[in-house]
Enzyme design. Structure first.
Site, short mmCIF file in Angstrom:
data_model
loop_
_atom_site.label_atom_id
_atom_site.label_comp_id
_atom_site.label_asym_id
_atom_site.label_seq_id
_atom_site.Cartn_x
_atom_site.Cartn_y
_atom_site.Cartn_z
N ARG A 194 -7.87 -0.98 11.26
CA ARG A 194 -6.64 -0.41 10.71
C ARG A 194 -6.85 0.64 9.62
O ARG A 194 -7.94 0.83 9.12
CB ARG A 194 -5.75 -1.53 10.16
CG ARG A 194 -6.35 -2.36 9.05
CD ARG A 194 -5.36 -3.43 8.60
NE ARG A 194 -5.94 -4.35 7.63
CZ ARG A 194 -6.53 -5.49 7.95
NH1 ARG A 194 -6.66 -5.85 9.21
NH2 ARG A 194 -7.03 -6.27 7.00
N GLN A 212 4.19 0.55 2.12
CA GLN A 212 4.43 -0.65 2.90
C GLN A 212 5.59 -1.43 2.27
O GLN A 212 5.60 -1.67 1.06
CB GLN A 212 3.18 -1.51 2.93
CG GLN A 212 2.03 -0.90 3.71
CD GLN A 212 2.21 -1.05 5.21
OE1 GLN A 212 1.88 -2.08 5.78
NE2 GLN A 212 2.74 -0.03 5.84
N ASP A 265 0.79 -1.23 0.00
CA ASP A 265 0.00 0.00 0.00
C ASP A 265 0.83 1.29 0.00
O ASP A 265 1.78 1.41 0.78
CB ASP A 265 -0.89 0.07 1.24
CG ASP A 265 -1.62 -1.21 1.54
OD1 ASP A 265 -1.51 -2.17 0.77
OD2 ASP A 265 -2.32 -1.25 2.57
N PHE A 308 1.82 -0.86 9.99
CA PHE A 308 0.84 -0.98 8.92
C PHE A 308 0.49 0.40 8.35
O PHE A 308 1.04 1.42 8.73
CB PHE A 308 -0.41 -1.70 9.43
CG PHE A 308 -0.34 -3.21 9.34
CD1 PHE A 308 0.86 -3.86 9.19
CD2 PHE A 308 -1.50 -3.97 9.41
CE1 PHE A 308 0.93 -5.25 9.10
CE2 PHE A 308 -1.46 -5.35 9.31
CZ PHE A 308 -0.25 -5.99 9.16
N SER A 309 -0.46 0.41 7.43
CA SER A 309 -0.74 1.59 6.61
C SER A 309 -1.28 2.77 7.40
O SER A 309 -1.88 2.62 8.46
CB SER A 309 -1.73 1.24 5.50
OG SER A 309 -1.11 0.42 4.54
N GLU A 321 -10.61 -2.30 3.93
CA GLU A 321 -9.22 -1.89 4.09
C GLU A 321 -8.98 -0.53 3.43
O GLU A 321 -9.70 -0.12 2.52
CB GLU A 321 -8.28 -2.91 3.46
CG GLU A 321 -8.14 -4.20 4.23
CD GLU A 321 -6.93 -4.99 3.77
OE1 GLU A 321 -6.05 -5.23 4.60
OE2 GLU A 321 -6.87 -5.36 2.58
#
Length: 516
Positions: free
Chosen positions: A177, A67, A51, A110-111, A232
């Site tokens: 997330r 990422q 991402d 994470f993103s 997501e």
């Protein structure tokens, strides 16, 4: 300013973890095979990327984070890679920005996004990830939203500040997330994707007055499809149409949607809805779910509002469907070209390459108008490594069942085909003749108005191992990997079972963005 302090539990030396990651990426880059490595798309020097993250223009430079798994070419423990540019044409590599070093992000940084506060200072918001059982995903995930701040104007060193939104684990089925932060009417908002306790894909909304202390407000949106268990990389932003009307766009990458006809053919599918939103209320969609990109390899886009008002977006060209040939080459994955999102007079979103992309052009060849006879094939380039093609097909004066371009055409007979299919009334990207990688085809629809115009404008970007097709100035897009065989990579005009009238054809040779 409140007296709230983020929770910070350090378990490793961050700079030492960054150094390990840099060393491993350098090791992979030293033996990297460049046969499909992009010349004008962002990719890591080595390792796996997914991402796009932290997109922003700050202190005169464009920044793209992404990422990164630096220790191999498969998805793994996520870090943040980083590149920057003064003009979105020439890019330079920056040091890896973040690595797992806290208890809260020990299994992955994470993103997340970047947001510039009223003080002109930049903040990063990201998801700290850890396995609930401490080992793997079999026991679920524990995810929280984190704050980090840069230590310099170049954003080359970042300090983590800690957890600002903890996860109410009794109300969440693991997934929690990918924060997106923005300001409306004097209030800061954060939304992110959630799998509810009942496994429904949702976006939750938090508010803040200082960008540090955040309070839950409401569920902003729940996907109507009960098969969709997670949204997501959510996005949410206003956009103004040519008539001056403001609409709100909600974007997400839906996990669990089932294929139906031409829709949802990929493992997971990224798209949007257009609607209305009033602060304090839920989002009200007024359109159906529409794909951001109709190709084989597009996922997890992120957008941001540039200072000049443009809504700009990068996507990840996701290679999740096996086999993935580039994993043998020391790197895996790339981002799309940057795109500008606009709301057209047709009431839909268009995503065309940003105007800065024209700066990649070197030499241009104008082939003018061409006529192809029944089943004729006409070579236009013997070897194309990095090119842009502008093509106008006169549909009203053509009788072919399919007409278009064979790309990455090699001596072994392999190629990827981009064509207008008159029976489907769609633009098709077809990989049935691919020598390696996943095959299959994807299609992009044309509206009644587009068909009635009798013209079709295609803008194609052909890199070493990928193809992006923009239909009618970005009304639709198709992005797909294409792994050509050894030797020359020809481009051929093709007319199947009928004649084709080409009104205009221009070829631009493109330069490298400087990341090879």
């Amino acid at each position: 300013m409140s007296d709230f302090n983020p929770t910070l539990i350090s378990i490793r030396d961050h700079d030492a973890e960054l150094a390990k990651a840099e060393a491993d990426v350098a090791g992979l880059a030293a033996t990297r095979n460049d046969r499909w490595y992009p010349k004008f798309h962002i990719a890591s020097n080595g390792g796996w990327i997914n991402d796009p993250n932290g997109l922003c223009l700050y202190k005169g430079r464009w920044h793209v984070f992404y990422q990164l798994h630096p220790f191999g070419t498969q998805w793994g423990q996520c870090h943040w890679g980083h590149v920057s540019s003064a003009d979105m044409v020439a890019w330079r590599r920056e040091p890896i920005a973040m690595a797992p070093s806290l208890e809260q992000d020990k299994n992955g940084v994470f993103s997340g996004c970047a947001a510039i506060g009223d003080d002109g200072e930049l903040r990063f918001y990201y998801t700290g990830h850890r396995w609930a059982n401490g080992r793997d995903g079999s026991g679920g995930e524990w995810q929280v939203q984190m704050l980090a701040t840069p230590d310099n104007d170049e954003l080359t060193h970042i300090t983590k500040r800690g957890t600002v939104v903890d996860c109410p684990r009794d109300k969440v089925d693991s997934h929690f997330r990918d924060p997106k932060v923005w300001k409306t009417d004097g209030t800061w908002y954060m939304t992110f994707g959630v799998s509810s306790a009942h496994r429904r894909g949702q976006m939750w909304l938090y508010t803040s007055h200082d960008m540090v202390e955040w309070r839950f407000e409401r569920v902003l949106f729940e996907h109507p499809d009960p098969d969709v268990f997670m949204l997501e990389c959510p996005d949410f932003f206003p956009i103004t149409g040519p008539d001056g009307t403001e609409r709100w766009v909600i974007g997400f990458s839906a996990m669990g949607s089932k294929p139906r006809g031409f829709m949802n053919r990929n493992v997971n599918n990224a798209g949007y809805m257009i609607g209305s939103w009033v602060p304090g209320e839920a989002f009200h969609p007024e359109t159906d779910f529409r794909l951001w990109d109709c190709g084989h390899n597009f996922y997890a886009p992120q957008s941001f509002t540039a200072p000049d008002g443009r809504q700009l977006m990068y996507g990840w060209m996701s290679p999740f469907t096996e086999p993935i040939p580039m994993q043998d080459d020391g790197w895996c994955g790339q981002l799309t070209l940057p795109r500008e999102i606009t709301l057209g007079a047709d009431g839909d979103l268009h995503t065309a390459p940003v105007r800065e992309t024209d700066g990649l052009r070197m030499d241009t060849t104008d082939l003018g108008a061409l006529d192809l006879n029944d089943n004729e094939e006409h070579g236009i380039l013997d070897d194309a490594v990095a090119v842009e093609i502008e093509l106008t097909i006169d549909l009203a004066q053509s009788t072919a069942e399919r007409a278009g371009l064979k790309l990455h055409a090699a001596n072994d007979g392999s190629y990827t085909y981009v064509a207008y299919d008159d029976q489907l009334e769609r633009v098709v990207i077809d990989r049935q003749a691919a020598a390696r990688g996943d095959r299959g085809y994807r299609t992009a629809p044309l509206s009644d108005a587009e068909l009635a115009s009798g013209k079709l404008d295609l803008r194609l970007f052909i890199d070493r191992g990928s193809i992006e097709v923009y239909v009618n100035d970005g009304r639709q897009v198709l992005s797909s990997y294409s792994y050509p065989s050894e030797g020359a990579r020809a481009i051929k005009l093709t007319s199947e079972s009928g004649t084709t009238r080409i009104d205009a054809l221009r070829i631009h040779q493109l330069k490298s963005i400087g990341l090879e």
